[in-house]
Design an enzyme around this catalytic site. Structure first.
Site, PDB file in Angstrom:
ATOM      1  N   GLY A 172      21.923  51.631  84.923  1.00  0.00           N
ATOM      2  CA  GLY A 172      22.779  51.094  84.115  1.00  0.00           C
ATOM      3  C   GLY A 172      23.920  50.112  84.272  1.00  0.00           C
ATOM      4  N   THR A 173      24.639  50.571  85.202  1.00  0.00           N
ATOM      5  CA  THR A 173      25.882  49.926  85.699  1.00  0.00           C
ATOM      6  C   THR A 173      25.342  48.165  86.426  1.00  0.00           C
ATOM      7  OG1 THR A 173      27.171  51.773  86.093  1.00  0.00           O
ATOM      8  CG2 THR A 173      27.840  49.342  87.403  1.00  0.00           C
ATOM      9  N   ASN A 218      30.184  56.115  74.731  1.00  0.00           N
ATOM     10  CA  ASN A 218      29.379  57.275  75.648  1.00  0.00           C
ATOM     11  C   ASN A 218      30.546  58.522  75.521  1.00  0.00           C
ATOM     12  OD1 ASN A 218      31.128  55.346  77.145  1.00  0.00           O
ATOM     13  ND2 ASN A 218      31.289  56.774  78.665  1.00  0.00           N
ATOM     14  N   GLN A 269      23.771  54.796  76.454  1.00  0.00           N
ATOM     15  CA  GLN A 269      24.179  55.762  75.828  1.00  0.00           C
ATOM     16  C   GLN A 269      22.873  56.173  74.717  1.00  0.00           C
ATOM     17  OE1 GLN A 269      26.553  57.946  77.769  1.00  0.00           O
ATOM     18  NE2 GLN A 269      24.974  59.362  76.878  1.00  0.00           N
ATOM     19  N   HIS A 277      18.586  57.702  83.858  1.00  0.00           N
ATOM     20  CA  HIS A 277      19.155  59.293  83.890  1.00  0.00           C
ATOM     21  C   HIS A 277      19.786  59.768  82.686  1.00  0.00           C
ATOM     22  CE1 HIS A 277      23.464  58.493  84.597  1.00  0.00           C
ATOM     23  NE2 HIS A 277      23.005  57.306  84.405  1.00  0.00           N
ATOM     24  N   THR A 289      13.093  44.822  96.603  1.00  0.00           N
ATOM     25  CA  THR A 289      11.763  45.408  96.164  1.00  0.00           C
ATOM     26  C   THR A 289      12.038  46.590  95.059  1.00  0.00           C
ATOM     27  OG1 THR A 289      11.156  45.125  98.448  1.00  0.00           O
ATOM     28  CG2 THR A 289       9.710  46.902  97.128  1.00  0.00           C
ATOM     29  N   CYS A 346      39.715  62.168  85.874  1.00  0.00           N
ATOM     30  CA  CYS A 346      40.526  62.962  86.637  1.00  0.00           C
ATOM     31  C   CYS A 346      40.620  62.268  88.279  1.00  0.00           C
ATOM     32  CB  CYS A 346      40.097  64.432  86.723  1.00  0.00           C
ATOM     33  SG  CYS A 346      41.383  65.592  87.908  1.00  0.00           S
TER      34      CYS A 346
END
Length: 393
Positions: free
Chosen positions: A84-85, A167, A195, A217, A253, A343
């Site tokens: 997605g990034t 998200n 999302q 994912h 590829t 964090c």
């Protein structure tokens, strides 16, 4: 002789599906079938028999993903990516530069303040390329209102990019209305649907978008595979070269093993989204109702029942306590959740999303995100609620 017995492994309940999800049986079976086939490892861009056979499977998967985004989507409008990034990066930089090549006066990009870091962290790159950027703030419920975009847009805007659903909070955006505003000013519209894909109905024709990002994912497909829907004739400048794959839009590829797994999930879930949405949302509603009955717990968007949300995200804040401590206590009890904050080096910073919504920093630091999909056990949610309420006291 003394025998030792290994301690029993703790059973964890994963309620952090908004971050990533376990692979679904359909995805695993698709990969097993690929591994057992004669095209396993064959390059789908090769001219020999196995290469051509692999290419047939690649294009079949492309059609399956296209169909999951609406009947009007053509297979050649799907660009497979490494996640997605990368899909977001291609959309943001590739469309911006493509539009400017066609019209040199379009040098501004509009995004919202609640976008994922894969969008916001690349704004400096746009500046380096000579673009200006405008960041829109949401209202207190987390919605980017169309009139705010209308006030900010002009004929110098090349691209508007606003995510379909956040998200962290799960709040769904009025993308169709925002797209009409963007197109009214001659700009193109991209939405990060990473999302929301296969969690809510997503039809690019109804949304009116020119581009859309998704990731495997988040829906039970493998990590490391995603796609960018790019409407035909949308101006686009590739960010790299080196082989001409994906019609020259994304070199390298293709990972056919991951792609066939993504396509299997798309086939399995696309027809069940509406029904699953209602069932999962009822579970989330019950969890919101139980948790927010506590005087120190509130939903991040205010009245959760009045806002359109992703079905499997419950976003709350606990006053007087910090996310890090809550997460560790819940982890000790066997429940894995996350915070709407990052964090770093041991210091907890408030979520940029919650701050953009106007939430005070000290309250934002007590945020929690509980997320799940159709595979959740309702009994686990009931137990989780009881444990969290005991922790809060």
């Amino acid at each position: 002789m003394t025998s030792t017995t290994a301690p029993a492994q703790r059973a964890y309940v994963n309620l952090d599906y908004a971050a990533s999800t376990p692979m679904r049986p359909e995805a695993l079976r698709a990969q097993e079938a690929y591994d057992a086939s004669d095209i396993a490892g064959a390059n789908p861009n090769s001219l020999h028999s196995l290469g051509r056979k692999a290419n047939v499977e690649l294009e079949r998967a492309r059609r399956d993903v296209a169909r999951s985004l609406g009947r009007s989507v053509r297979a050649n409008e799907i660009v497979f990516t490494g996640g997605g990034t990368e899909a977001n990066l291609l959309a943001l930089l590739g469309i911006a530069q493509g539009v400017r090549r066609r019209d040199r006066t379009r040098t501004r990009i509009i995004v919202s303040a609640i976008e994922h870091d894969s969008m916001l962290d690349n704004l400096p790159r746009l500046h380096e390329l000579g673009f200006e950027t405008t960041i829109l703030k949401p209202n207190r419920t987390g919605i980017v209102e169309p009139h705010v975009l209308a006030d900010a847009i002009d004929t110098d805007v090349a691209l508007v990019s606003i995510m379909i659903a956040n998200n962290e909070t799960g709040v769904v955006q009025p993308i169709d209305e925002l797209a009409r505003v963007a197109h009214g000013a001659g700009a193109l519209m991209h939405t990060d649907a990473i999302q929301g894909y296969l969690h809510i109905p997503v039809d690019v024709e109804q949304l009116g978008v020119d581009a859309l990002s998704l990731a495997g994912h988040k829906v039970g497909a493998p990590v490391g595979v995603g796609a960018l829907y790019l409407r035909a004739r949308t101006p686009f400048s590739p960010l790299g070269f080196g082989g001409g794959q994906e019609s020259g839009r994304r070199p390298g590829t293709q990972d056919l093993r991951a792609i066939v797994a993504l396509a299997a999930v798309a086939r399995e879930l696309s027809g069940k989204v509406a029904a699953d949405r209602e069932r999962i949302r009822s579970l989330a509603d019950r969890l919101y109702e139980r948790l927010c009955s506590h005087p120190h717990i509130q939903a991040t968007m205010g009245d959760w029942s009045a806002v359109d949300r992703l079905p499997g995200i419950v976003s709350i804040m606990v006053s007087g306590q910090e996310s890090e401590e809550l997460i560790l206590k819940l982890d000790a009890a066997g429940f894995e959740v996350s915070a709407a904050s990052a964090c770093s080096s041991g210091s907890l910073d408030a979520s940029h999303v919650l701050l953009a919504m106007g939430i005070p920093r000290d309250l934002a630091l007590g945020s929690l995100r509980i997320s799940f999909d159709d595979r959740v056990d309702p009994a686990d949610l009931d137990t989780f609620a009881r444990v969290l309420l005991d922790i809060v006291g």
